[in-house]
Design an enzyme around this catalytic site. Structure first.
Site, PDB file in Angstrom:
ATOM      1  N   GLU A  81     -20.540  29.233 -35.511  1.00  0.00           N
ATOM      2  CA  GLU A  81     -19.946  29.906 -34.360  1.00  0.00           C
ATOM      3  C   GLU A  81     -18.726  30.724 -34.802  1.00  0.00           C
ATOM      4  OE1 GLU A  81     -19.255  28.640 -29.680  1.00  0.00           O
ATOM      5  OE2 GLU A  81     -19.239  27.101 -31.238  1.00  0.00           O
ATOM      6  N   ASP A  83     -15.714  31.248 -33.930  1.00  0.00           N
ATOM      7  CA  ASP A  83     -14.360  30.704 -34.034  1.00  0.00           C
ATOM      8  C   ASP A  83     -14.159  29.953 -35.339  1.00  0.00           C
ATOM      9  OD1 ASP A  83     -16.281  29.054 -32.678  1.00  0.00           O
ATOM     10  OD2 ASP A  83     -14.724  27.608 -32.229  1.00  0.00           O
ATOM     11  N   TYR A 192     -12.613  18.525 -23.476  1.00  0.00           N
ATOM     12  CA  TYR A 192     -13.485  19.143 -24.480  1.00  0.00           C
ATOM     13  C   TYR A 192     -14.875  18.506 -24.435  1.00  0.00           C
ATOM     14  CZ  TYR A 192     -14.628  21.331 -28.971  1.00  0.00           C
ATOM     15  OH  TYR A 192     -15.204  22.085 -29.955  1.00  0.00           O
TER      16      TYR A 192
END
Length: 398
Positions: A81, A83, A192
């Protein structure tokens, strides 16, 4: 900025104090975040994960201050991903032949995103990579939370580099779990999990069970967002196991939107009725309109709840935009073992409760009843009905 995690591991990531939204506009990050990258130096040198694209040049510039880039022998990409991989193209322009160790799925992901045929080395669970006196052990972690994810374990130092597992979106200058406010830390860890990992809870449970079966000592857990778990690191593993097992507390959340306060008045009286029947239950009310509440905080409360009540006025034979949105999020997160009911006011056609009930059923919530509708603004008689509705639900959920 960099700092020593221990004598052989250095954090070389980026703290993003200004980050307020993530995954586009899907996830709020009200306390900022960090993108954690780790430099491990033994006889060989490895870099675990990179950071997000906007900070790519800064990342490479700072990394050059820590080490001659040509002395990096291996790059470990635990997850593709952006990030975690966004700075990879900038780094690979400097050291284009450096091997990148990742899962086969991560190789597909990275090729698909950056369209580069780098020197990929696909690995699977149990594969090892020697650094000299220590070695990496790779552990595939599919759907935690992408198909390409893996964990990397460092022998000798007994560190688990867990990427998105066990992380939080929390910016802090301290960076270790024992140095920060524990309530704040666990709020962000739970948020999260609730908003990202809930649909994959069975994968979480199975993967943790598998890792524990390896009997590997864990002295530290280094995720790719937020704080490093160095004090009793397995505490977050225990929490994940609890959260993965259809988690709920003795809580009922009432989620609503309102046009002229009629549905709000209903929500408040329903809450009062629940408390009349069960003084021990926690009841929380949320106006889900974005000007009143954070949608991801609401989802976190849904995760904690044994039941939710969802209310909306009827608008154009439907429900409000905010209620429709939160129901879509709830459906996508695939909560288990939860109950629900609908309520709302209407003036003309009154499809609201049926539509909400249908969406709750699609989300696999067990319906407590057919819902409660009130015409126009609730009068005293209608408010009594709302309270009785709440009492009935409170009794049913005891």
């Amino acid at each position: 900025m960099s700092f020593e995690v221990n004598k052989s591991v250095k954090w070389v990531g980026k703290i993003d104090w200004e980050l307020k939204k993530f995954h586009g506009d899907e996830l709020s990050t009200n306390r900022g975040s960090s993108y954690n990258s780790y430099l491990i130096q033994d006889e060989k040198t490895a870099l675990i994960d990179c950071i997000w694209t906007p900070f790519a040049k800064e990342f490479v510039t700072n990394l050059k201050k820590e080490i001659d880039l040509n002395k990096i022998d291996y790059i470990i990409a635990n997850h593709g991903e952006p990030d975690h991989s966004g700075a990879l193209p900038e780094l690979m322009r400097e050291i284009p032949n450096t091997p990148i160790y990742c899962t086969a799925n991560a190789m597909k992901s990275l090729k698909g995103q950056y369209h580069q045929d780098w020197n990929f080395v696909p690995v699977k669970t149990g594969d090892k990579l020697s650094l000299g006196s220590k070695e990496f052990i790779f552990i595939e972690a599919r759907m935690l939370h992408w198909p390409d994810t893996m964990f990397t374990y460092l022998t000798g130092d007994n560190i688990l580099f867990s990427n998105d597992g066990f992380g939080q979106h929390l910016a802090s200058e301290h960076m270790f779990n024992d140095l920060v406010d524990q309530a704040e830390l666990y709020h962000e860890a739970l948020k999260y999990y609730a908003n990202i990992l809930t649909p994959f809870s069975k994968f979480v449970e199975n993967k943790i069970t598998e890792i524990l079966s390896f009997n590997l000592p864990v002295d530290m857990i280094c995720p790719s967002h937020g704080l490093i778990w160095r004090d009793n690191p397995l505490q977050i593993v225990d929490k994940y196991m609890a959260w993965a097992k259809d988690y709920q507390e003795n809580q009922i959340s009432i989620i609503y939107d309102t046009m002229w306060n009629s549905t709000r008045k209903m929500a408040e009286q329903i809450a009062a009725g629940i408390k009349l029947s069960d003084k021990d239950v926690t009841v929380k009310l949320f106006n889900c309109n974005s000007t009143h509440a954070d949608k991801n905080d609401i989802i976190t409360e849904v995760f904690k709840s044994k039941a939710i009540l969802v209310g909306s006025p009827t608008i154009n034979k439907g429900v409000s935009f905010a209620v429709a949105g939160i129901l879509e999020m709830i459906k996508g997160l695939a909560f288990k073992n939860k109950k629900g009911a609908a309520f709302g006011s209407y003036g003309w056609s009154g499809e609201n409760t049926k539509l909400i009930s249908t969406e709750l059923e699609h989300a696999k919530f067990e319906l407590l009843n057919e819902g409660l509708r009130v015409t126009w603004s609730p009068d005293d008689e209608a408010l009594i009905k709302c309270q009785e509705f709440g009492q009935t639900i409170g009794e049913a959920l005891k």
